[in-house]
Design a protein around this motif. Structure first.
Motif, short mmCIF file in Angstrom:
data_model
loop_
_atom_site.label_atom_id
_atom_site.label_comp_id
_atom_site.label_asym_id
_atom_site.label_seq_id
_atom_site.Cartn_x
_atom_site.Cartn_y
_atom_site.Cartn_z
N PHE A 6 55.71 47.78 50.43
CA PHE A 6 57.11 47.35 49.76
C PHE A 6 57.80 48.52 49.35
O PHE A 6 57.59 49.24 48.25
N HIS A 7 58.78 48.97 49.95
CA HIS A 7 59.61 50.04 49.83
C HIS A 7 60.35 49.77 48.37
O HIS A 7 61.09 48.74 48.04
N GLY A 8 60.30 50.81 47.45
CA GLY A 8 60.97 51.04 46.35
C GLY A 8 60.76 49.57 45.59
O GLY A 8 61.65 48.90 45.16
N HIS A 42 56.90 48.08 56.96
CA HIS A 42 57.56 48.91 55.79
C HIS A 42 58.58 47.91 55.37
O HIS A 42 59.61 47.69 56.21
N ILE A 43 58.71 47.32 54.31
CA ILE A 43 59.57 46.08 53.88
C ILE A 43 60.76 46.42 52.79
O ILE A 43 60.18 47.18 51.64
N HIS A 44 61.70 46.15 53.01
CA HIS A 44 62.97 46.20 52.05
C HIS A 44 63.02 44.93 51.47
O HIS A 44 63.53 44.04 52.23
N GLY A 48 59.57 49.16 60.76
CA GLY A 48 60.41 49.12 59.24
C GLY A 48 61.53 50.25 59.21
O GLY A 48 61.46 50.94 60.13
N GLU A 49 62.27 50.30 58.42
CA GLU A 49 62.22 49.40 57.34
C GLU A 49 63.07 47.95 57.77
O GLU A 49 64.13 48.12 58.02
N ILE A 50 62.29 46.90 57.21
CA ILE A 50 62.71 45.67 57.74
C ILE A 50 62.78 44.77 56.43
O ILE A 50 61.94 45.42 55.51
N GLY A 51 63.16 43.86 56.30
CA GLY A 51 63.36 42.94 55.15
C GLY A 51 64.57 42.04 54.69
O GLY A 51 65.32 41.42 56.02
#
Length: 158
Positions: free
Chosen positions: A81-83, A57-59, A24-27
């Motif tokens: 789920f980031h932020g 770690h997902i955006h 991550g950060e992926i998404g």
């Protein structure tokens, strides 16, 4: 596309590094022009996470409707789920998954079970340095020990 193939190969190689604890950060980000290419690339990154047993770690920006069905096919992975910008329906959807939700504003905390909650200091409105996390814990009125345990569980994929 050739660039994505090169990037995926680099990610695959990085998964072998002993310090590669997560992917991550992926998404997905609907504010970008190449959204449908993002979906394919996201799926390929999730396949690597599954293959190498790495938490993710997902955006997500305005893409919960697209992320949820994709992740449904990767229910055995651990996600962060980031932020977190979703609502109670997103939290409910992922209640039986190994899902964690990272926040930097107090208004999202009531939506998230205590054992799924994480905090972050790198968001736009967050504090400028991770060394300030104790102050963020105080500001958000969260249990630091619980947050630390949750983070360990995320890294361990459970």
């Amino acid at each position: 596309d050739k660039m994505n193939d090169t990037l995926l190969e680099q990610l695959r190689q990085l998964c072998h590094h002993p310090k590669a604890l997560a992917i991550g950060e992926i998404g997905l980000d609907k504010c970008k022009d190449d959204f449908y290419k993002q979906v394919d690339f996201f799926e390929a990154q999730l396949m690597l996470a599954q293959k190498y047993n790495r938490p993710v770690h997902i955006h997500s920006v305005r893409a919960w409707g697209e992320i949820m069905p994709v992740l449904k096919h990767h229910a055995n992975l651990t996600f962060l789920f980031h932020g977190f910008s979703g609502d109670k329906n997103v939290v409910k959807f992922f209640q039986n998954y190994h899902a964690f939700f990272s926040v930097y504003k107090a208004n999202k905390i009531p939506l998230i079970p205590a054992d799924k909650l994480l905090v972050e200091s790198d968001a736009p409105d967050g504090l400028p340095s991770p060394t300030n996390l104790p102050f963020l814990y105080l500001e958000l009125q969260v249990n630091a020990e619980q947050i630390n345990q949750n983070f360990e569980r995320f890294l361990n994929g459970r």
